[in-house]
Design an enzyme around this catalytic site. Structure first.
Site, short mmCIF file in Angstrom:
data_model
loop_
_atom_site.label_atom_id
_atom_site.label_comp_id
_atom_site.label_asym_id
_atom_site.label_seq_id
_atom_site.Cartn_x
_atom_site.Cartn_y
_atom_site.Cartn_z
N ARG A 105 17.89 15.60 -9.33
CA ARG A 105 18.03 15.09 -7.68
C ARG A 105 16.46 14.95 -6.92
O ARG A 105 16.61 15.11 -5.69
CB ARG A 105 19.05 15.69 -7.10
N LYS A 127 8.69 2.64 -2.18
CA LYS A 127 9.76 1.72 -2.95
C LYS A 127 9.41 1.98 -4.40
O LYS A 127 8.61 1.83 -5.01
CB LYS A 127 9.62 0.35 -2.60
N GLU A 169 -1.42 -10.37 -2.84
CA GLU A 169 -0.98 -9.34 -1.90
C GLU A 169 -1.91 -9.11 -0.79
O GLU A 169 -1.74 -8.71 0.30
CB GLU A 169 -0.47 -8.31 -2.58
N LYS A 211 -0.69 -1.74 5.31
CA LYS A 211 0.54 -1.28 4.71
C LYS A 211 1.29 0.06 5.13
O LYS A 211 2.32 -0.02 5.71
CB LYS A 211 0.74 -1.39 3.13
N GLU A 221 12.67 0.21 5.82
CA GLU A 221 12.95 -1.18 5.99
C GLU A 221 14.00 -1.79 6.63
O GLU A 221 14.88 -2.61 6.23
CB GLU A 221 13.01 -2.02 4.60
N ARG A 225 9.25 -3.52 8.63
CA ARG A 225 8.93 -3.54 7.21
C ARG A 225 9.10 -4.66 6.54
O ARG A 225 8.59 -4.83 5.50
CB ARG A 225 9.30 -2.13 6.50
N ASN A 229 7.30 -8.47 3.10
CA ASN A 229 8.05 -9.17 2.12
C ASN A 229 7.87 -11.10 2.24
O ASN A 229 8.41 -11.92 1.76
CB ASN A 229 9.64 -9.27 1.79
N HIS A 232 8.03 -13.48 -0.47
CA HIS A 232 8.72 -12.71 -1.69
C HIS A 232 10.05 -13.31 -2.05
O HIS A 232 10.80 -13.15 -3.10
CB HIS A 232 8.81 -11.17 -1.37
N HIS A 236 10.40 -13.89 -5.55
CA HIS A 236 11.29 -13.35 -6.67
C HIS A 236 12.33 -14.38 -7.20
O HIS A 236 12.80 -14.16 -8.08
CB HIS A 236 12.39 -12.39 -5.43
N HIS A 249 4.24 -11.37 -11.11
CA HIS A 249 4.63 -10.81 -9.58
C HIS A 249 3.92 -11.61 -8.49
O HIS A 249 4.20 -12.45 -7.60
CB HIS A 249 4.84 -9.42 -9.46
#
Length: 347
Positions: A105, A127, A169, A211, A221, A225, A229, A232, A236, A249
């Site tokens: 955990r 992330k 990026e 960032k 997000e 935030r 993206n 993206h 994606h 990517h």
């Protein structure tokens, strides 16, 4: 966060005194170059250091590969004070972070990104996650590393294609939040592609600052935030539609930024000169500017498996002007026109 040459030899400085054991998670490509050096630094803590090697590539960012990390930790009886060290690019960082968030955990982890893309993007912000066959990064957690160690020397072993992917990026931050930084990127494209030390260090430092500024205001997000993206949603879809690993990517994001700029021109008034600048810079850094034609309906289907989608409605990061980003929907007929305009058939 530490940025500079030779940081691999100082990883022990970021290890808390109460750590009981350390697991370096890497892949064969990075491991062959840097695992022994990183482990030698970490052994200066006096703790047991093991290495867990995962197969290399985005196509392995899945449950089966994630379990290899848990296997290694359990076989070596790691407890809650064990430390995971992510030594690699974005895939290794995302998977190690997710394993750290999940094992017992939650245990601590350290990011040691070895690609330009991971240094300026995925290692910062917390992330973590894995891909699902129906969508990229759809299973994961927000989980912060205890530190990020960025060794700029490791970029010297990157293939040129990986450098270009990382620069996408870098350029993104200028487009969404800092027009002056975008101007600087335009002016220093050749230096950046050549990994000129002062230029690349400034690019990494400024990207991480921007960032961190955004993430500091919206870690999970829920609002701001989402602008990170930019490109993206298109990117994606390219990755999923072409098969993870076919396009890098950053390449997909670079191409997606041009598509998002085109969509911005049709929806929020981005001027045509700015669209041209985006296209030229994406091309200049070495990324594709012509996306595959997946078929308009397939494009839209893939985009709907996106974390910005709300209530089944597509939402995009759009630019009213360079240096300013907003998140909103776009009419489907306009989206179809942009997809038709920018895409070519898959050969």
């Amino acid at each position: 966060m530490h940025i500079g040459p030779g940081r691999l030899d100082h990883l022990h400085d970021s290890v808390p005194a109460d750590v009981t054991a350390i697991a370096v998670v890497t892949n064969p490509t990075v491991g062959a170059l840097y695992a022994e050096r990183a482990m030698a630094a970490l052994r200066k803590t006096g703790k047991t250091v093991i290495c867990i090697e995962l197969p290399d590539g985005e196509s392995y960012k899945d449950w089966q590969t994630l379990n290899l990390i848990f296997d290694g930790l359990l076989q070596n009886r790691f407890d809650r004070k064990g430390l995971l060290v992510a030594l690699g690019g974005g895939v290794i960082g995302d998977m190690t972070g997710f394993a750290a968030a999940s094992y017992m955990r939650g245990v601590r982890f350290l990011q040691v990104p070895t690609t330009l893309l991971s240094q300026v993007d995925s290692s910062v912000g917390g992330k973590t996650g894995i891909n699902h066959p129906l969508g990229k990064n759809m299973v994961g957690a927000f989980y912060q590393p205890i530190a990020v160690e960025i060794d700029t020397d490791v970029l010297k072993t990157l293939p040129a294609r990986e450098v270009s992917a990382g620069l996408a990026e870098v350029v993104k931050y200028g487009l969404i939040i800092d027009a002056g930084f975008f101007d600087w990127c335009e002016q220093h494209v050749d230096d950046l592609r050549a990994l000129e030390p002062q230029a690349i260090r400034h690019a990494i430092k400024r990207s991480c600052e921007l960032k961190a500024h955004v993430v500091g205001k919206d870690e999970r997000e829920s609002g701001l935030r989402a602008i990170l993206n930019f490109g993206h949603t298109f990117g994606h879809a390219i990755e999923a539609g072409m098969g993870y690993g076919d396009w890098l990517h950053g390449e997909a994001v670079g191409c997606g930024m041009f598509q998002a700029a085109e969509l911005s021109a049709h929806t929020v008034g981005l001027d045509s000169d700015s669209v041209t600048r985006v296209k030229h810079v994406v091309h200049a850094i070495g990324c594709p500017v012509v996306p595959p034609n997946l078929g308009t309906e397939r494009w839209i289907e893939l985009m709907q498996v996106d974390k910005k989608t709300e209530g089944g409605h597509l939402r995009f990061v759009l630019l009213p002007k360079i240096g300013q980003a907003i998140v909103q929907g776009a009419p489907l007929n306009v989206l179809r026109d942009v997809l038709h305009k920018t895409s070519v058939p898959v050969m």
